[in-house]
Design a protein around this motif. Structure first.
Motif, short mmCIF file in Angstrom:
data_model
loop_
_atom_site.label_atom_id
_atom_site.label_comp_id
_atom_site.label_asym_id
_atom_site.label_seq_id
_atom_site.Cartn_x
_atom_site.Cartn_y
_atom_site.Cartn_z
N UNK A 1 52.02 -105.72 79.42
CA UNK A 1 51.91 -104.36 80.12
C UNK A 1 52.00 -104.69 81.69
N UNK A 2 53.02 -105.52 82.22
CA UNK A 2 53.06 -105.62 83.80
C UNK A 2 51.99 -106.47 84.26
N UNK A 3 51.07 -107.03 83.39
CA UNK A 3 50.16 -108.09 83.99
C UNK A 3 50.81 -109.61 83.58
N UNK A 4 50.82 -110.22 84.76
CA UNK A 4 51.35 -111.65 84.54
C UNK A 4 50.77 -112.53 85.63
N UNK A 5 50.47 -113.75 84.91
CA UNK A 5 49.70 -114.77 85.84
C UNK A 5 50.88 -115.59 86.70
N UNK A 6 52.19 -115.36 86.23
CA UNK A 6 53.20 -116.28 87.01
C UNK A 6 52.93 -115.95 88.40
#
Length: 503
Positions: free
Chosen positions: A276-281
């Motif tokens: 949902x749009x949360x990304x560690x990249x």
């Protein structure tokens, strides 16, 4: 979505065969745990099965007053025991806190090495092996009847253990009199407090591990009292808040631009997969660009199965290391070499983050919507650039002491023993230390089901509720469809090879 699983629930409540109803309840609990539809407990199902089982089983023979002295102090119950992972280790830590060495019961299966380790922690290790759920209920009940206190650490779907505890609780309650034994006390440690679990109807004390779990508990029908416990960190064994503060790594220490920093993180693949749009990249990329001599290590992830890592690996090469699995001792050694421990994201790693901070590591990370497991959350930030600024001017003043006061071994031990031995539940509210910025609807299913569902669960649904199977399957995310299809293909190949060998 709430109506999606109703046919399965009805088969639990209306089934004529008890074993079939217990099995359906297992599947129902498993699906609710993996498919968040806003239902986090179902005490009516528990009470229904307890009553029906009680009607068909011979009554439990209760000890008289003299025999009551021989009842053992405490029994911990776990569904499965593993050599790795936090679930088993949390139970072990709590088991070591008792003034009298407790026993443990494994209701399903155990890793051989985990069982060997149990022999050093618990006085006696019980293990039942039964494919018949009603038989399992009887075996668990008969063992539980010999204890004054029972502490549940069960899987979310372990309905057999819950029904067995309900039977023992009912039997003792009916026997209360001047010459009969004291009632059994049942406590429940909600390890996976972000999702559905059985256990609400039988728990005298319902232990909470986070502010996220405490918020979900408000929507449950818990029969007993809630009590904040917190996850204990074994490294802290002193009553003092500052006595064990490490001196090898300063709590406040900034990083220079050309430093060969080593960033380290760990957790299951699901905790890192974009959601949902949360990304560690973006965080990994920004850190490795900002510090050109830095390296970043991720432990617990299968590189081939996590596409989000591929562009990062292609770009940074050896500077980004991805390790599928590390034994605990090697994990500790690797983490000690790191300059910064980065918490997993979008989903946090429980108290693994706080444990690293107490070990002297500088902790950083992005704030998750699933939160409130320790005051270490204060070290995380909402945005990538805020994390970079934290590294450049690191400041953890006061956080160490707050972590010890909440998650320190002695602090958790005091809350735990006060509750189960002195009937004094803890009213501690984590949000007074770490203000809430999360979202308890974050994991709720909207259009697609993102959490993997066990293939065996889907196989059961396919054979018993065909229409429900297709309703679930078509709501699966692309990842889940692939996961399920590959597992079915593997099962088919194994079956075919087995048939060829028999010929």
């Amino acid at each position: 979505m709430r109506t999606l699983l109703q046919p399965l629930r009805e088969s639990v409540l209306s089934g004529q065969d008890l074993n079939a109803s217990l099995k359906a309840a297992e599947i129902y609990g498993s699906l609710l745990h993996m498919i968040d539809i806003g239902v986090y407990d179902d005490p009516d199902v528990e009470r229904n099965l307890i009553q029906r089982v009680e009607e068909v089983l011979p009554p439990l023979t209760m000890p008289v007053s003299d025999e009551n002295r021989s009842r053992k102090d405490s029994l911990h119950i776990i569904s499965e025991a593993f050599i790795v992972g936090g679930h088993t280790r949390l139970m072990e830590k709590l088991g070591q806190m008792h003034p009298v060495k407790p026993d443990v019961l494994i209701t399903r299966k155990a890793d051989v090495k985990a069982k060997l380790r149990f022999n050093d922690i618990f006085s006696e290790v019980h293990e039942i092996a039964s494919t018949d759920l009603l038989d399992a209920v009887v075996k668990i009940r008969d063992i539980c009847a010999n204890y004054q206190r029972i502490v549940l650490h069960i899987h979310f779907d372990d309905i057999a253990a819950v029904v067995a505890c309900g039977l023992v609780k009912n039997a003792y309650n009916r026997s209360l009199s001047d010459n009969k034994p004291e009632p059994v006390q049942i406590s429940f440690v909600n390890h996976a407090d972000h999702a559905f679990t059985y256990g609400s109807s039988v728990s005298d004390y319902y232990f909470q591990l986070s502010s996220y779990g405490a918020r979900l508990d408000l929507s449950k029908q818990i029969a007993g009292q809630t009590s904040f416990l917190g996850i204990p960190i074994a490294d802290v064994t002193s009553q003092s808040k500052t006595e064990n503060k490490p001196e090898s790594v300063p709590v406040n220490n900034s990083a220079t631009p050309n430093q060969p920093l080593h960033f380290f993180t760990s957790g299951s693949a699901m905790k890192f997969r974009p959601f949902r749009g949360a990304n560690m990249s973006p965080l990994i990329s920004r850190l490795l660009n900002k510090w050109p001599n830095a390296t970043f290590t991720l432990v617990g992830i299968n590189f081939a199965g996590n596409v989000w890592l591929w562009p990062l690996k292609l770009r940074f090469g050896k500077r980004l290391q991805v390790l599928r699995l590390l034994p605990y001792d090697q994990f500790i050694a690797r983490s000690k070499e790191a300059d910064f421990y980065v918490d997993s994201y979008p989903f946090p790693g429980g108290t693994a983050f706080a444990e690293q901070v107490l070990a002297g590591k500088r902790g950083i990370g992005l704030t998750s919507n699933v939160q409130g497991y320790s005051p270490a959350d204060k070290l995380k930030k909402q945005h990538v650039e805020q994390v970079v600024a934290t590294i450049e001017h690191y400041n953890a003043d006061g956080v160490f002491d707050e972590i010890v006061s909440i998650n320190g071994y002695q602090a958790v031990k005091a809350r735990y023993l006060a509750c189960i031995y002195d009937n004094q539940p803890s009213l501690l509210n984590m949000e007074t230390l770490v203000p809430w910025t999360g979202d308890t609807d974050y994991l709720r299913v909207r259009n697609s089901i993102f959490m993997p569902v066990y293939p065996m669960v889907m196989q059961y649904v396919y054979h018993h509720h065909r229409e429900l199977f297709w309703q679930i399957y078509w709501r699966f995310s692309l990842f889940n469809k692939t996961y399920f299809s590959l597992n079915r293909l593997k099962a088919f190949i194994r079956k075919s090879l087995g048939a060829v060998k028999k010929k």
